[in-house]
Enzyme design. Sequence first.
Site: not given
Ligand code: GLA
Length: 347
Positions: A22-23, A143, A105, A20, A107-108, A155, A110
Amino acid sequence: MSAEFDAIAAAPGRVNLLGEHTDYNDGFVLPVAITQRTRVAMRRNGTDGFSLHAVELGETVRFSFAEPPADHFASYVHGCLALAREQGAQVPGLDIEVRSEVPMGVGLSSSAALEVATLRCLRQLLDLPFDDVVVAQLAQRAEIEYAQVRCGIMDQMASSLAGTDRALLIDTRSLARRDVPLPAGSAVLVLDSGVARTLAGSGYNQRRSECEAAARTLGVASLRDVQRLEDIEALADDVLRRRARHVFTENARVLQAAECHDAAAFGELMNASHASLRDDYEVSTPELDRLVALLQQQDAVFGARLTGAGFGGACVALCRPDAIDDVSAVVLQKYNSPKHAGRQLVP
Ligand code: GLA
């Protein structure tokens, strides 16, 4: 395909098992797609404008390239259309219908599901030469440039390329990836904390800036390039030190998890990830901490952590498959109060 539309496509949401924040530091992530999907259907309407109907929201938004939408949700779709056009696609006026099963909203992802489904649908409609990585890259740009969230690429890569039955290890710098089976005898459970999360308005962009500042201070292009934890521990600024430590240790946890086939060991890495997100990265909330603690107390749970950006939203747990329903019921019964109503999102 319905006779009513010229093209229909779908894309899934995702749950991130590990890796999390890290991207956007060029690091490693380990998401898995969920079965809930967003479907986008398009029909040429013979005008040069777009009419976007969101079935679940009961909303219709009209816009064109000359007059972009003000609405946040429509800006994801507009961004995808505009970027496809920038790539040379002749995008005609369209009636667009969106139906989504992906919870919003929490964290999955959408928004990534909407972007990837939009680009897939457009690819089908116009026979565009975009492969799944290009779709993810354009979706991420939509985005960032149109919805003003400086997200990483996890994502969109997960929605475009991950399956629902195995996790996808992604090196977000090279975009190299490989499938990682879930540890034998484990299944994924996702519970929503019932506390809403707003990504753009939250500390997400601030965290990103802090990571950039830490990387600059350490003299590396991104935190991915730090070789030794000692260098991070020597940082004078307490906030930058903790942010960088989270990213460093989280990358290590992802790589370890990708090699470990044991559910208990994988679960320990998830627990450590949550502690790091709570203490070093400071993106947890009291409700997420409570829900994660309740999950971690269950014998059938190998590990649990918040998932996604944090600041509210959902938790993910690795659980014995036969115990999923019981765990969910027991934990939610203890967690729910007049102030917040948690609920099971996956499976
Ligand atoms: C959101 C962002 C991702 C990532 C996560 C945290 O989902 O869209 O790019 O940074 O938060 O890991």
